[in-house]
Write an enzyme that holds these catalytic residues in place. Structure first.
Site: not given
Length: 518
Positions: A204, A206-208, A357
């Protein structure tokens, strides 16, 4: 003749005279003995409490017969009540301070099904007010993958540790190309069926952790493409899937944590049911060298000329713990027990990982509770004996059993955490058959909480500082006999008094009717 018979006559005369002289003495002795016997009998009879009146001197009456019948029925009724009271089980209940020692733990048994929580990340955590904090308990917990109908889909699922930090490449500004192949819902199945090994990174943006993996993943994909060209070799494909775009594809593969690295094999891994693939998850380090080594180990047993044939899975096993079967369904049944201190605390079930995440808006912690109880398991026989003592006892030791808590995350933009607030009370039961039986009952109140955090299923438990002590009262048989005698004597006496009053009253009434003075 005289000389011959004289002595015999004299002897007979002597005997006759002797009998004649002793006869009065014998008669006197008999008389004295009879008198003594009569005197002793008279003395014994004098202590008779139940002196008999000759029947000819008594008179039967209709009223006396009626009272006798009523008295007999009363005796039988009262005897039955006394017998029932003697056979009935009674108890004494008292409330005392909990006598548990400091080292004593409270056991919590549970069996819960989560239709939308994957066993891959399901974690059972325990914490309390004393600072205890245990994460991802696995020793006494078992997990089984289930489908949306709560049916198991395989053997026990071993997810391993979800709290171990993984190694990544150092963050730098080094440029890296796009070495991996982007897949979508249209070409995913075709690629999976065509190549012997397919390694996919479900991520994803947005996932760190997805961003931490991206450089090393693209570098490893570039290296593998240079070593094993898709056109000339084609034994392995390194790909990626953006789960924010391909939502249905990621849901079909039960992706709940990002990034998820999955390994697909062509051949024996392809099932007949709608082309579904059994695949594995990679849980090893995420630096470039580790990823390249993992991929090299996967394709090493596959010969170039047989790249389109099935490889031997047993020969491509990675190091222990780096690769495990991926969940074939999106649900998980969690069962087992934990031991906690007897202080207020929390039992939390959630998705947990130190290197993944989770999308809070897509997480669903709906669950069905098959069983949830405190303390040691009580056998059915002991429970039946306890319920004979107190029928209502034991009705609240499994208050949450069979309850369902289902939510739909699509109904709200915020995730939903399901909380259960439980107050636990200890009961000690002492019966004539069992010295002490410990039984825990509890009350439960549940609520749904909307927040911005990853959803959880929380069980807040609070043991009571007081406990209930229930003792069975053992009844004495001698006390029962005393009461029976009192019933018989009392009824007989009262009936006699009533009969006397009734008889005298009727006699007086007759005299008044005849005009006699009394």
């Amino acid at each position: 003749m005289k000389s011959g018979g004289g002595p015999m006559k004299e002897e007979g005369m002597i005997c006759y005279l002797f009998h004649t002289a002793l006869a009065p003495l014998a008669a006197f002795a008999i008389f004295v003995e009879a008198d003594l016997t009569m005197m002793s009998s008279a003395k014994i009879k004098s202590v008779d409490f139940y002196r008999k009146i000759p029947r000819d001197l008594t008179e039967a009456s209709l009223s006396g017969a009626g009272l006798s019948i009523v008295a007999a029925l009363s005796m039988m009724f009262l005897f039955g009540m006394e017998l029932n009271n003697y056979l009935a089980v009674s108890s004494t209940t008292s409330v005392v301070v909990d006598k548990s020692s400091d080292a004593e733990f409270l056991r919590i048994d549970f069996n819960m099904s989560f239709p939308a929580l994957s066993c891959e990340f399901a974690s059972v955590d325990v914490s309390d007010v004393l600072g205890t904090n245990r994460l991802n308990i696995t020793k006494t917990i078992r997990k089984h993958s289930i489908d949306k109908h709560l049916r198991p889909t395989g053997s026990e699922f071993h997810s391993g540790s979800t709290t171990t930090a993984l190694k990544h490449d150092e963050e730098d500004d080094e440029e890296y190309g796009e070495g991996s192949v982007s897949l979508n819902g249209h070409n995913f199945d075709r690629v999976t069926h065509h190549y012997p090994i397919l390694v996919v990174n479900f991520f994803a943006p947005w996932c760190y952790w997805s961003n931490r993996l991206k450089p090393s993943w693209e570098k490893a994909a570039t290296i593998m493409r240079e070593r094993y060209d898709l056109e000339s070799d084609g034994r392995i494909v390194v790909a990626k899937v953006d789960c924010t775009v391909e939502v249905d594809l990621c849901r079909r593969n039960h992706i709940q944590g990002y990034p998820s690295i999955r390994i697909f094999r062509k051949g024996s891994d392809v099932r007949d049911d709608h082309g579904h693939h059994d695949h594995e998850s990679y849980y090893g380090d995420r630096d470039t060298d580790s990823l390249v080594k993992m991929m090299e180990d996967l394709i090493a047993p596959i010969k170039l000329e047989s790249q389109m044939n099935t490889s031997d899975n047993s020969s491509t096993k990675l190091a222990t713990g780096l690769k495990r079967p991926a969940p074939v369904t999106g649900g998980c049944r969690i069962e087992g027990f934990v031991r906690v201190k007897k202080v207020p605390g929390n039992l939390v079930i959630s998705a947990r990982s130190a290197a993944h995440s989770f999308d809070a808006s897509q997480m669903n912690m709906s669950h069905v509770i098959s069983s949830f109880s405190f303390g040691k398991t009580i056998t059915p026989k002991v429970m039946r004996d306890i319920k004979l003592l107190l029928p209502h006892l034991g009705l609240s030791h499994d208050r949450l059993n069979g309850k369902s808590y289902i939510t739909n995350p699509r109904d709200s933009t915020e995730n939903v955490t399901i909380e259960h607030f439980i107050q636990v009370v200890k009961s000690e039961v002492m019966t004539r058959h069992y010295k002490i039986v410990e039984e825990y009952e509890y009350t439960a109140h549940s609520s749904l909480v909307h927040s911005i955090h990853v959803p959880e299923a929380k069980f807040h438990y609070e043991p009571s500082p007081m406990q209930i002590l229930i003792t069975e009262n053992v009844k004495s048989f001698s006390h029962f006999l005393t009461n029976v005698c009192a019933i018989i004597g009392g009824v007989f006496t009262v009936a006699g008094i009533l009969d006397s009053i009734l008889h005298n009253t009727m006699r007086i009434v007759k005299k008044v009717e005849l005009g006699k003075n009394f």
